[in-house]
Scaffold this motif. Sequence first.
Motif, mmCIF file in Angstrom:
data_model
loop_
_atom_site.group_PDB
_atom_site.id
_atom_site.type_symbol
_atom_site.label_atom_id
_atom_site.label_comp_id
_atom_site.label_asym_id
_atom_site.label_seq_id
_atom_site.Cartn_x
_atom_site.Cartn_y
_atom_site.Cartn_z
ATOM 1 N N ALA A 39 -4.192 8.219 1.628
ATOM 2 C CA ALA A 39 -5.343 8.094 2.528
ATOM 3 C C ALA A 39 -5.794 9.472 3.014
ATOM 4 O O ALA A 39 -6.994 9.736 3.119
ATOM 5 N N ALA A 99 -0.753 0.929 -2.557
ATOM 6 C CA ALA A 99 0.534 1.338 -1.994
ATOM 7 C C ALA A 99 0.785 0.638 -0.660
ATOM 8 O O ALA A 99 1.918 0.244 -0.362
ATOM 9 N N GLY A 100 -0.252 0.482 0.130
ATOM 10 C CA GLY A 100 -0.106 -0.224 1.404
ATOM 11 C C GLY A 100 0.265 -1.673 1.215
ATOM 12 O O GLY A 100 1.116 -2.216 1.929
ATOM 13 N N ARG A 101 -0.337 -2.320 0.243
ATOM 14 C CA ARG A 101 -0.015 -3.724 -0.037
ATOM 15 C C ARG A 101 1.373 -3.892 -0.629
ATOM 16 O O ARG A 101 1.985 -4.929 -0.462
ATOM 17 N N ALA A 138 -4.187 4.128 -2.404
ATOM 18 C CA ALA A 138 -3.722 3.982 -1.021
ATOM 19 C C ALA A 138 -3.662 2.513 -0.623
ATOM 20 O O ALA A 138 -2.697 2.066 0.007
ATOM 21 N N GLY A 142 1.087 5.398 0.977
ATOM 22 C CA GLY A 142 -0.261 4.958 1.317
ATOM 23 C C GLY A 142 -0.961 5.907 2.266
ATOM 24 O O GLY A 142 -2.143 6.211 2.093
ATOM 25 N N TRP A 143 -0.227 6.412 3.259
ATOM 26 C CA TRP A 143 -0.825 7.356 4.206
ATOM 27 C C TRP A 143 -1.114 8.698 3.546
ATOM 28 O O TRP A 143 -2.140 9.318 3.842
ATOM 29 N N GLY A 201 3.889 -2.174 0.264
ATOM 30 C CA GLY A 201 4.873 -1.866 1.287
ATOM 31 C C GLY A 201 5.303 -0.409 1.316
ATOM 32 O O GLY A 201 6.232 -0.058 2.039
ATOM 33 N N TRP A 202 4.670 0.435 0.570
ATOM 34 C CA TRP A 202 4.985 1.870 0.550
ATOM 35 C C TRP A 202 4.053 2.569 1.536
ATOM 36 O O TRP A 202 3.073 3.194 1.151
ATOM 37 N N SER A 203 4.377 2.495 2.792
ATOM 38 C CA SER A 203 3.466 2.993 3.821
ATOM 39 C C SER A 203 3.327 4.512 3.788
ATOM 40 O O SER A 203 2.229 5.039 4.014
ATOM 41 N N VAL A 204 4.406 5.251 3.516
ATOM 42 C CA VAL A 204 4.316 6.714 3.484
ATOM 43 C C VAL A 204 3.396 7.160 2.351
ATOM 44 O O VAL A 204 2.504 7.994 2.545
#
Length: 87
Positions: free
Chosen positions: A55, A42-44, A39, A51-52, A46-49
Amino acid sequence: MSVHPQPPGRRGTVERPYSALNLRLALAVFGLVTSTVFAVLAGRAGWSVAGWILAVMALIAAIDIVVVQRRRRARRKIQGDGHSLFE
């Protein structure tokens, strides 16, 4: 919510439980660690979906760890002090 060493109405006894709680605990810890790491990655990236989603999976694994620990504690109260890797 009552906590029993295993759900009522299921096969198994205190001496021969039906579920492998230690294995489930180990898999939940593995899922928590890997989901958290991925997570963050992925957040770093730029894949926010993604990453969430990861999470949320980490949160589910953390809840599972709490549930397993409560069952292990309930089983230990019934069985006594015997420690075993393969409860």
